[in-house]
Design a protein around this motif. Structure first.
Motif, PDB file in Angstrom:
ATOM      1  N   ARG A 156       0.851  -1.148  -0.031  1.00  0.00           N
ATOM      2  CA  ARG A 156       0.028   0.073  -0.061  1.00  0.00           C
ATOM      3  C   ARG A 156       0.892   1.184  -0.064  1.00  0.00           C
ATOM      4  N   SER A 191      -4.745  -8.098   7.467  1.00  0.00           N
ATOM      5  CA  SER A 191      -5.698  -8.298   8.585  1.00  0.00           C
ATOM      6  C   SER A 191      -5.465  -6.721   9.494  1.00  0.00           C
ATOM      7  N   ASP A 192      -4.527  -6.116   9.038  1.00  0.00           N
ATOM      8  CA  ASP A 192      -4.492  -4.531   9.821  1.00  0.00           C
ATOM      9  C   ASP A 192      -5.052  -3.668   9.041  1.00  0.00           C
ATOM     10  N   THR A 193      -6.037  -3.225   9.314  1.00  0.00           N
ATOM     11  CA  THR A 193      -6.772  -2.210   8.546  1.00  0.00           C
ATOM     12  C   THR A 193      -6.838  -0.629   9.197  1.00  0.00           C
ATOM     13  N   SER A 194      -6.065  -0.703  10.186  1.00  0.00           N
ATOM     14  CA  SER A 194      -6.056   0.637  11.104  1.00  0.00           C
ATOM     15  C   SER A 194      -4.599   1.504  10.851  1.00  0.00           C
ATOM     16  N   LYS A 196      -2.968   3.861   8.700  1.00  0.00           N
ATOM     17  CA  LYS A 196      -3.305   4.714   7.631  1.00  0.00           C
ATOM     18  C   LYS A 196      -2.306   5.908   7.359  1.00  0.00           C
TER      19      LYS A 196
END
Length: 333
Positions: A156, A191-194, A196
């Motif tokens: 990302r 699994s780590d969507t936090s 940012k």
């Protein structure tokens, strides 16, 4: 009387006798002794190397071809210890081969199942047997299989930010911060969507010039793997100066039938403005008001002033005139 003679002469005679004795030894039995010793050593060595022995040695192991979307959480063992049995000669040859060998294991051979990767024991045994002498047998392998745990990840582009404090000197104020690059390619767990943003590893910045350039390190995090650990951080600032402006006092929320007269009719507003915009900031950019709701039920003769609007490019706006005397005129239509 016995003549002791010359000491130097006696020493020379002694050396001569030793030399004659050595010459006789080399001409006689000594070469035969050396030959016998060599033959004896050869037969001893042959008998020794033909006996069975148990031994152990280590071979390096390297896992290759791990996909980009796989994050290894605990690395598999980087070596294996072999316990072998065989003839001395065969073990010696096997050890020589193993000392120059690394077992390269492709990740495609691993069984991947819900975060657990394992290499079949038989593949490891067969791969090691291929580098050993045919007469050498493997008694045990430690560890007998290669395993590791993993998690899936994705690439990302994560923006870079500064989350510290800004300290100003000499009336400089920060305008903005620019990063090169302004975002960083990061490998982040699915699994780590936090996660940012990526913060630079600076707690505070002191602004004391128009432009400040810093090669800033990024805060390390076990949650991500970054392509780089530094960015170029440019702090762009402006120097401000104080300016006092007289602004007409007007009324807000007054009924159409009521008008305001204030004494004085203008209020002094003090602001910090950019030195480059000093001449462009004037009274037209501000609105100082008396709110009808503050005085409609009051019997006092002074009305509080409020700053109703101001430009965005000024700082530290203050009213020097806080109250005014006023009159309300009612119009009869």
């Amino acid at each position: 009387m016995r003549d002791s003679g010359n000491p130097n002469s006696r020493f020379a005679d002694t050396l001569k006798r030793i030399g004659i004795s050595l010459l006789r030894l080399f001409r006689g039995d000594f070469p035969v002794f050396l030959l016998f010793l060599a033959i004896t050593f050869f037969f001893w060595w042959s008998q020794t190397m033909n006996q069975d022995y148990d031994t152990a040695f280590r071979i390096p192991v390297k896992v290759t071809g791990i996909p980009d979307n796989v994050r290894v959480l605990n690395n598999p063992s980087d070596h294996i210890t072999l316990s072998l049995n065989g003839k001395g000669t065969a073990l010696r040859k096997s050890a020589r081969r193993a000392s120059h060998h690394v077992v390269n294991v492709s990740n495609s051979l691993f069984n991947m199942n819900q975060g657990h990767a394992s290499l079949p024991t038989q593949w490891l045994r067969d791969s090691i047997s291929a580098i050993l002498h045919s007469s050498v047998s493997i008694r045990s392998i430690e560890p007998d299989s290669l395993v590791y745990h993993y998690a899936l990840q994705s690439n990302r582009m994560i923006p870079v930010v500064f989350d510290g404090t800004i300290e100003s000197q000499d009336q400089f104020y920060m305008e903005r911060i620019e990063f090169i690059p302004d975002s960083m390619n990061a490998q982040v767990l699915l699994s780590d969507t936090s996660f940012k943003e990526i913060a630079v590893d600076l707690e505070s910045i002191t602004v004391q010039s128009d432009t400040t350039v810093i090669m800033a390190r990024l805060k390390p995090s076990p949650r991500v793997i970054l392509d780089d650990d530094k960015v170029q951080m440019t702090v762009i600032s402006q120097q401000y100066t104080e300016k006092s402006i007289e602004v007409p006092v007007t009324g807000v929320n007054f009924p159409d039938s009521v008008s305001l007269k204030s004494f004085p009719s203008k209020a002094v507003v003090t602001v910090w403005v950019k030195m480059s915009e000093y001449d462009r900031i004037g009274s037209r950019d501000f609105q100082v008001v008396v709110d009808y709701n503050d005085i409609k039920v009051s019997d006092v003769s002074k009305a509080p002033l409020r700053i109703f609007s101001q430009p965005a490019n000024v700082r530290n706006v203050r009213l020097q005139t806080r109250t005014v005397d006023f009159l309300m005129e009612r119009h009869i239509y």
